[in-house]
Design an enzyme around this catalytic site. Structure first.
Site, PDB file in Angstrom:
ATOM      1  N   SER A  66       2.080   7.522  -4.487  1.00  8.77           N
ATOM      2  CA  SER A  66       2.764   8.448  -3.881  1.00  8.77           C
ATOM      3  C   SER A  66       4.489   7.788  -3.838  1.00  8.77           C
ATOM      4  O   SER A  66       5.189   9.093  -4.347  1.00  8.77           O
ATOM      5  CB  SER A  66       2.930   9.174  -2.861  1.00  8.77           C
ATOM      6  OG  SER A  66       2.784   7.687  -1.755  1.00  8.77           O
ATOM      7  N   GLU A  67       4.457   7.146  -4.049  1.00  9.09           N
ATOM      8  CA  GLU A  67       6.170   6.289  -4.225  1.00  9.09           C
ATOM      9  C   GLU A  67       5.866   4.873  -5.387  1.00  9.09           C
ATOM     10  O   GLU A  67       6.095   3.714  -5.397  1.00  9.09           O
ATOM     11  CB  GLU A  67       6.734   5.909  -3.042  1.00  9.09           C
ATOM     12  CG  GLU A  67       7.750   6.176  -3.077  1.00  9.09           C
ATOM     13  CD  GLU A  67       8.351   8.112  -3.093  1.00  9.09           C
ATOM     14  OE1 GLU A  67       9.302   8.377  -3.688  1.00  9.09           O
ATOM     15  OE2 GLU A  67       7.781   9.019  -2.119  1.00  9.09           O
ATOM     16  N   THR A  68       6.799   4.740  -6.430  1.00  6.64           N
ATOM     17  CA  THR A  68       7.323   3.529  -6.559  1.00  6.64           C
ATOM     18  C   THR A  68       8.621   2.793  -6.395  1.00  6.64           C
ATOM     19  O   THR A  68       9.942   3.714  -6.584  1.00  6.64           O
ATOM     20  CB  THR A  68       7.283   3.790  -8.419  1.00  6.64           C
ATOM     21  OG1 THR A  68       5.530   3.417  -8.516  1.00  6.64           O
ATOM     22  CG2 THR A  68       7.539   2.685  -9.136  1.00  6.64           C
TER      23      THR A  68
ATOM     24  N   VAL B 230      14.065  10.592  -5.225  1.00  7.77           N
ATOM     25  CA  VAL B 230      13.485  11.348  -3.918  1.00  7.77           C
ATOM     26  C   VAL B 230      14.955  10.584  -3.414  1.00  7.77           C
ATOM     27  O   VAL B 230      15.499  10.186  -3.042  1.00  7.77           O
ATOM     28  CB  VAL B 230      11.827  11.504  -2.937  1.00  7.77           C
ATOM     29  CG1 VAL B 230      10.776  11.960  -3.171  1.00  7.77           C
ATOM     30  CG2 VAL B 230      11.781   9.710  -2.523  1.00  7.77           C
TER      31      VAL B 230
END
Length: 263
Positions: free
Chosen positions: A45-47, A68
């Site tokens: 979902s996030e790096t 984001v």
């Protein structure tokens, strides 16, 4: 040269729980297209990509499809990596698209200094109707929380058992949809859906709790709230007022693997 790359489960002390984030420590940022490609390769979902500065660190966050403005669990994971694996000591300052964010150790917990996000009643009746269609139920409350939409359902079971229409959610004019209710074991329960960012359901969403605290604290009348995000993996977040328009998010983290990015 090989670059340090880690995967960390955030907002949990248990491996394979909470929200996994990749953390890549760089000397300088690659081009945006390369950062996006790495995030797609990690498929989380996030790096987070972090670069040391003369004072503090520059921190950026990418989903598999977009950069984001704010991410709680990947910030928590980055703080954990810098302290546990990169030899950094003391409090941390991150320069981000959402301004200056701070992290400090408080015993076994990591405390993040984040901005609060006000929640306003949603006036757009067309969006209201779209939310009802996406959820298959009529919420108790529907609101605008910055770039997110926030809805309250009747009870914790309604949140936990919800099976939304992701295609409908993806068409909503928002970053993601926060669904919440009063909790039983915890003060509040929530889930977060963001198919428009390539994340049908996010396991634990720190940034969403900047809105959840603003919404629930006046109703519950408590300064400290303990929240549970009821995804399949699940995770716990403590929230405390930090003064002014700031909020303290507290969570824990555990490293799952450490490796190298060979570029």
């Amino acid at each position: 040269m090989p670059l340090p790359l880690y995967q960390v489960d955030a907002f949990t002390q248990e491996p394979f729980r909470g929200n996994p984030a990749a953390v890549c420590v760089l000397g300088t940022f690659f081009e945006d297209a390369t950062l996006g490609a790495i995030a797609r390769e990690m498929n989380l979902s996030e790096t987070a990509f972090v670069v040391p500065l003369a004072s503090g660190f520059h921190l950026r966050w990418f989903t598999p499809v977009a950069e984001v403005d704010l991410c709680g669990h990947a910030t928590l994971a980055t703080a954990h990596v810098l302290w546990q694996h990169q030899g950094v000591v003391g409090d941390l300052e991150f320069h981000t698209r959402s301004g200056l964010l701070r992290a400090q150790r408080l015993g076994d917990w990591i405390a993040l200094d984040f901005p609060r996000q006000p929640v306003m009643p949603l006036a757009d009746q067309q969006v209201q109707a779209s939310i009802i269609a996406a959820l298959g139920t009529t919420p108790v409350f529907m609101g605008q929380a910055g770039s997110d939409l926030l809805v309250e359902l009747a009870d914790a079971d309604a949140v936990a058992q919800l099976k939304p229409d992701f295609d409908q959610i993806a068409r909503l004019p928002c970053r993601g949809l926060i669904v919440t209710a009063r909790g039983e074991k915890y003060n509040i329960i929530s889930r977060f859906f963001a198919p428009q960012l390539g994340i049908p359901e996010d396991p634990v969403t720190g940034s969403a709790h900047c809105s959840l605290y603003s919404y629930w604290q006046p109703q519950l009348g408590q300064e400290e709230l303990i929240a549970y995000q009821a995804s399949v993996r699940g995770g716990v977040i403590k929230m405390q007022p930090q003064g002014g328009d700031r909020l303290r998010l507290l969570g824990q983290a555990v490293t799952i693997f450490a490796g190298e990015l060979l570029l």
